[in-house]
Design a protein around this motif. Structure first.
Motif, short mmCIF file in Angstrom:
data_model
loop_
_atom_site.label_atom_id
_atom_site.label_comp_id
_atom_site.label_asym_id
_atom_site.label_seq_id
_atom_site.Cartn_x
_atom_site.Cartn_y
_atom_site.Cartn_z
N ALA A 147 0.78 -1.57 -0.13
CA ALA A 147 -0.08 -0.28 0.07
C ALA A 147 1.00 1.56 0.43
O ALA A 147 0.44 2.16 -0.74
N ASP A 148 2.23 0.95 1.18
CA ASP A 148 3.26 2.63 0.83
C ASP A 148 3.89 2.79 -0.71
O ASP A 148 4.25 3.61 -0.64
N HIS A 149 3.91 1.29 -1.46
CA HIS A 149 5.29 1.17 -2.57
C HIS A 149 4.15 0.41 -3.07
O HIS A 149 4.41 -0.25 -3.58
N PRO A 150 3.22 1.11 -4.48
CA PRO A 150 2.98 1.12 -4.84
C PRO A 150 3.48 0.51 -6.78
O PRO A 150 3.00 -0.52 -6.96
N ASP A 151 4.72 1.07 -6.42
CA ASP A 151 5.29 1.25 -8.08
C ASP A 151 6.00 -0.03 -6.62
O ASP A 151 6.98 0.19 -8.46
N ALA A 152 5.95 -0.98 -6.14
CA ALA A 152 7.13 -1.75 -6.26
C ALA A 152 7.04 -3.31 -6.76
O ALA A 152 6.19 -3.38 -7.36
N TYR A 153 8.14 -3.16 -7.42
CA TYR A 153 8.80 -5.15 -8.15
C TYR A 153 9.56 -6.12 -7.31
O TYR A 153 10.66 -5.28 -7.20
N ILE A 154 9.47 -6.84 -8.24
CA ILE A 154 10.39 -8.01 -8.03
C ILE A 154 11.08 -8.49 -9.48
O ILE A 154 10.28 -8.89 -10.61
N LEU A 155 12.26 -8.93 -9.01
CA LEU A 155 13.66 -8.91 -10.52
C LEU A 155 13.85 -10.16 -9.81
O LEU A 155 14.61 -10.09 -8.92
N PRO A 156 14.23 -10.76 -10.79
CA PRO A 156 15.23 -11.59 -10.45
C PRO A 156 16.64 -10.98 -10.13
O PRO A 156 17.49 -10.44 -10.82
N LEU A 157 17.81 -11.80 -9.84
CA LEU A 157 19.01 -11.35 -9.23
C LEU A 157 20.13 -11.87 -10.37
O LEU A 157 20.24 -13.23 -10.47
N ASP A 158 20.37 -10.84 -11.44
CA ASP A 158 21.00 -12.14 -12.24
C ASP A 158 22.36 -10.79 -12.87
O ASP A 158 21.88 -10.02 -11.91
N GLU A 159 22.99 -10.65 -13.73
CA GLU A 159 23.94 -10.21 -14.51
C GLU A 159 23.67 -8.59 -14.56
O GLU A 159 24.16 -7.58 -14.15
N VAL A 160 22.01 -8.37 -14.61
CA VAL A 160 21.37 -7.28 -14.60
C VAL A 160 21.62 -6.10 -13.40
O VAL A 160 21.77 -4.89 -13.03
N THR A 161 21.48 -6.91 -12.38
CA THR A 161 20.73 -6.15 -10.76
C THR A 161 21.91 -6.47 -10.25
O THR A 161 21.72 -6.02 -8.63
N MET A 162 22.44 -7.41 -10.53
CA MET A 162 23.80 -7.64 -9.54
C MET A 162 24.72 -6.53 -9.49
O MET A 162 24.69 -6.54 -8.01
N ALA A 163 24.32 -5.40 -9.70
CA ALA A 163 25.35 -4.46 -9.24
C ALA A 163 24.32 -3.11 -8.55
O ALA A 163 25.47 -3.04 -7.30
N ASP A 164 23.61 -3.50 -8.12
CA ASP A 164 22.73 -2.78 -7.34
C ASP A 164 22.78 -3.63 -6.16
O ASP A 164 22.75 -3.24 -5.48
N CYS A 165 22.27 -4.53 -6.34
CA CYS A 165 22.36 -5.74 -5.02
C CYS A 165 23.61 -5.56 -4.23
O CYS A 165 23.86 -6.03 -2.47
N MET A 166 24.98 -5.44 -5.21
CA MET A 166 25.70 -5.69 -4.80
C MET A 166 25.98 -4.42 -3.51
O MET A 166 26.49 -3.98 -2.97
N ALA A 167 25.59 -3.44 -4.43
CA ALA A 167 26.19 -1.50 -3.63
C ALA A 167 25.19 -1.88 -2.86
O ALA A 167 24.98 -0.94 -1.46
N PHE A 168 23.98 -2.14 -2.91
CA PHE A 168 23.46 -1.92 -0.97
C PHE A 168 23.66 -3.15 -0.92
O PHE A 168 23.47 -2.38 1.24
N THR A 169 23.89 -4.32 -0.66
CA THR A 169 24.35 -5.25 0.81
C THR A 169 25.99 -4.27 1.36
O THR A 169 26.41 -4.36 2.31
N ASP A 170 26.42 -4.11 0.72
CA ASP A 170 27.91 -3.54 0.85
C ASP A 170 27.46 -2.12 1.83
O ASP A 170 27.90 -2.42 3.25
N ARG A 171 26.59 -1.26 1.96
CA ARG A 171 25.93 -0.31 2.49
C ARG A 171 25.27 -0.91 4.19
O ARG A 171 25.67 -0.51 5.23
N TRP A 172 24.88 -2.07 3.16
CA TRP A 172 23.81 -2.74 4.40
C TRP A 172 24.77 -3.11 5.72
O TRP A 172 24.67 -3.42 7.19
N PHE A 173 25.58 -4.12 4.99
CA PHE A 173 26.54 -4.48 6.07
C PHE A 173 28.01 -3.24 6.52
O PHE A 173 28.10 -3.31 8.19
#
Length: 255
Positions: A147-173
């Protein structure tokens, strides 16, 4: 002394058939976990895979995985521990395997439950559907997030989304390590770095969640068997209430 060799991604094809024959589906019998976490070594003895683990300051031998007579394999492990001058610790021991050890070596071992390292097993349909009163709180988190994020979407973790994921977990840690410098986050971060580096080789599968144009949650797992999947990593931005519940449900549905 057993000629244990460091586990590499290239061993997956050789070792996985042994691991799939383990008496139970503990996470220690995931090839991906054996490679990613700690300092693990392994050797094939006859019809069994024998592992030598160094984790959290302890050495141990996960109970051998394979088929056939395990007594000669256990004898070899006990001899190996004596030659190394270390205690012979078996991990991942089921009740059946405890009875085997006691029948082969009466009174030689002490047994205890390592409660802090239990695995938790869930019905995938429960996680995918969230039906019933038991899962009402989790459904509420999911519905609030959507409800708060109607624009949210899911994608597979692959070559396209890997860089975003690595940057996200780097900030998380980095955030967690600032809050808890003496924690074990660096061990998990190293394991995750190995997962990213050998994602396809390890047979991993993952999803990422986007909201407000940015990645806010991720998850990675792998198949322990045709009936069970081990979730290795699940991280979310706590500023996004419900992100953990959303990525968890999405992954169960995806599997």
């Amino acid at each position: 002394m057993i000629d244990f060799q460091p586990i590499t991604p290239e061993h997956r094809e050789e070792y996985s058939p042994f691991l799939s024959q383990a008496a139970h589906r503990g996470c220690a019998y995931s090839f991906a976990n054996q490679y990613m976490w700690g300092h693990q070594r392994a050797a094939v003895l006859g019809d069994h895979l024998v592992m030598f683990s160094h984790f959290s300051g302890h050495t141990m031998y996960p109970f051998p995985a394979g088929e056939g007579d395990v007594k000669p394999i256990l004898d070899a492990i006990i001899a190996d521990s004596r030659e190394r001058g270390i205690p012979c610790r078996f991990s991942g021991v089921t009740e059946r395997e405890r009875e085997l050890l006691e029948s082969y070596y009466p009174g030689a071992f002490r047994y205890h439950c390592d409660r802090d390292n239990y695995d938790y097993v869930y019905d995938i349909n429960d996680l995918a559907d969230l039906k019933g009163k038991k899962f009402q709180p989790k459904r509420n988190h999911v519905n609030r997030f959507l409800a708060d994020h109607p624009d949210a979407y899911i994608l597979p973790l692959d070559e396209v989304t890997m860089a975003d994921c690595m940057a996200f977990t780097d900030r998380w840690f980095r955030l967690r390590q600032q809050e808890e410098p003496e924690g074990d986050y660096y061990i998990e971060q190293r394991a995750l770095a190995r997962a990213y580096a050998h994602y396809r080789q390890l047979g991993l599968v993952g999803l990422v969640l986007y909201a407000d144009g940015r990645l806010v949650a991720m998850t990675i797992g792998s198949f322990l068997s045709e009936e069970m999947v081990d979730v290795h990593f699940e991280k979310a931005d706590l500023d996004y209430n419900g992100a953990y519940a959303v990525i968890n449900r999405a992954f169960a549905r995806h599997i």
